[in-house]
Design a protein around this motif. Structure first.
Motif, mmCIF file in Angstrom:
data_model
loop_
_atom_site.group_PDB
_atom_site.id
_atom_site.type_symbol
_atom_site.label_atom_id
_atom_site.label_comp_id
_atom_site.label_asym_id
_atom_site.label_seq_id
_atom_site.Cartn_x
_atom_site.Cartn_y
_atom_site.Cartn_z
ATOM 1 N N GLU A 176 0.829 -1.216 0.000
ATOM 2 C CA GLU A 176 0.000 0.000 0.000
ATOM 3 C C GLU A 176 0.865 1.268 0.000
ATOM 4 O O GLU A 176 0.630 2.180 -0.789
ATOM 5 C CB GLU A 176 -0.937 0.001 1.214
ATOM 6 C CG GLU A 176 -1.839 1.223 1.219
ATOM 7 C CD GLU A 176 -2.602 1.402 2.535
ATOM 8 O OE1 GLU A 176 -2.599 0.502 3.390
ATOM 9 O OE2 GLU A 176 -3.201 2.488 2.689
ATOM 10 N N SER A 199 -3.093 -5.104 -1.423
ATOM 11 C CA SER A 199 -2.772 -4.777 -0.027
ATOM 12 C C SER A 199 -3.111 -6.005 0.791
ATOM 13 O O SER A 199 -3.970 -6.788 0.421
ATOM 14 C CB SER A 199 -3.606 -3.587 0.436
ATOM 15 O OG SER A 199 -3.518 -3.463 1.844
ATOM 16 N N GLY A 227 -6.806 -1.160 3.169
ATOM 17 C CA GLY A 227 -5.651 -0.556 2.488
ATOM 18 C C GLY A 227 -5.879 -0.502 0.986
ATOM 19 O O GLY A 227 -5.576 0.496 0.321
ATOM 20 N N ALA A 228 -6.435 -1.578 0.432
ATOM 21 C CA ALA A 228 -6.724 -1.606 -1.007
ATOM 22 C C ALA A 228 -7.783 -0.560 -1.344
ATOM 23 O O ALA A 228 -7.731 0.092 -2.387
ATOM 24 C CB ALA A 228 -7.185 -3.001 -1.409
ATOM 25 N N ILE A 278 -6.287 2.784 -1.699
ATOM 26 C CA ILE A 278 -5.631 2.927 -3.008
ATOM 27 C C ILE A 278 -6.667 3.302 -4.072
ATOM 28 O O ILE A 278 -6.476 4.218 -4.861
ATOM 29 C CB ILE A 278 -4.878 1.626 -3.380
ATOM 30 C CG1 ILE A 278 -3.675 1.436 -2.452
ATOM 31 C CG2 ILE A 278 -4.449 1.646 -4.850
ATOM 32 C CD1 ILE A 278 -2.954 0.106 -2.592
#
Ligand code: NAI
Length: 335
Positions: free
Chosen positions: A79, A99, A104-105, A108
């Motif tokens: 990340e 991630s 976390g993804a 993004i």
């Protein structure tokens, strides 16, 4: 046109292997710099391929002599480097998972949308594998009718001691979680995980094998065996049972040997052998699309869904329950 100048963050097993394929076999791009939290790893690979070493991954990503970035460090660091790449407005190829955490993804995805430019591709290379492409073509032709059931297996000979029960889904089965929704063009609606009798070849922290049961939007049922300490080799299976017929994922041909009153075919040792051509195609197409200013492969949204679905499957394993997987509307940005 000049080569795409690529920097690699993470000079371990797959990082080195991607550098080798780009600099020795692919065209239109060249890895020119490398960074690794373990400076010795970076120096070793740099000396082999004549690369510039950066002590810090963020400095490599921001450098004006780097056009695009490949991230092959450990999952929890993906990340931070993808976000640095988005800040620098560079094309980014991030190895799977996008991630190690769905949240976390999602960050993004949100940052990429806010930046207004699609820049991220995730390393789900099975979409580039010839046998999966053939399978998708047969299913899309409709001649076998609707898919009803899939029987799949993801089998490895062995895994390192740091590999945990969670990783069997979040690092291994994420490949199927990505490629099967791509193959069927459908999202998952529920998941359940069964834990068969424990394999004595697996170390104490790892429950092996595991069986993942998935259901898709239209009611297709998928069973996926994840068996990562099988002691015999790397073996990937996908059998799709349709209304009018059954299709199996073809396995790339290897010599069929008759010798000493036996018939035999070699089993690939690992993913490096089984998916070499897919990695080549994936990175060659990433270089070409990055130079053309596009992301053609699995994007941040696909990466987010794989991480989110993997997390829900882990929840299903921990609870022993059937977990609902809500289908999220794909943002317009990724359509
Ligand atoms: P590895 O352990 O061989 O290499 C990882 C490297 O990253 C090491 O040199 C380590 O020192 C470095 N590193 C770790 N944290 C870092 C940080 N914060 N900053 C900079 N460098 C850091 O691991 P391997 O097998 O090469 O895997 C790397 C990544 O690639 C993983 O995310 C893994 O999931 C993914 N992968 C994907 C595969 C696929 O089929 N698409 C196959 C194998 C790995």
């Amino acid at each position: 046109m000049s080569n795409l100048r690529i920097g690699v963050v993470g000079a371990g097993m797959i990082g080195r292997s991607h550098i080798e394929r780009i600099n020795n076999r692919l065209h239109s791009g060249a890895v020119v710099a490398v960074s690794d939290v373990n400076l010795e790893n970076a120096k070793l690979v740099a000396s082999e391929f004549n690369l510039k070493v950066f002590e810090n991954g963020e400095d490599l990503i921001a450098d004006s002599n780097i056009d695009a970035v490949i991230i092959t460090s450990w999952d929890p660091s993906h990340e931070q480097y993808v976000l640095a790449g988005l800040k620098a407005k560079k094309y980014i190829f991030c190895e799977k998972p996008l991630s190690d955490k769905a949240v976390g993804a999602k960050r993004i995805v949100e940052t990429e949308i806010a930046g207004g430019e699609k820049l991220v591709q995730v390393g789900y290379m099975r979409r580039y594998d010839k046998s999966y492409i053939q399978l998708k073509e047969i299913l899309s032709s409709g001649k076998l009718g609707e898919p009803l059931m899939l029987h799949c297996a993801h089998r490895n000979a062995n895994v390192p001691d740091m590999y945990t029960t969670e990783m069997a889904i979040e690092n291994t089965a994420v490949h199927e979680l990505d490629v099967l929704r791509w193959l069927l063009n459908e999202e998952y609606v529920s998941a359940q995980v069964l834990l068969p009798k424990k394999n004595r070849n697996a170390h104490a922290k790892l429950h092996d094998p595991q069986i993942l049961l998935l259901e898709t939007e239209s009611g297709i049922r998928i069973d996926l065996e994840i068996f990562v300490a099988n002691n015999f080799g790397y073996d990937i299976k996908t059998e799709v049972c349709c209304e009018n017929g059954i299709v199996n994922l073809p396995t790339p041909a290897t010599p069929y040997i008759k010798f000493d009153y036996n018939e035999s075919v070699a089993i690939p040792a690992d993913w490096k052998v089984r998916f070499t051509d897919a990695y080549d195609k994936e990175l060659q197409e990433w270089i070409i699309s990055s130079k053309a200013g596009r992301v053609d492969g699995p994007n941040s949204w696909d990466g987010y869904l794989a991480s989110k679905n993997a997390e829900l499957c882990s929840l299903a394993r921990e609870s022993g329950e059937i977990v609902k997987m809500s289908v999220e509307a794909k943002p317009l940005f990724y359509k």
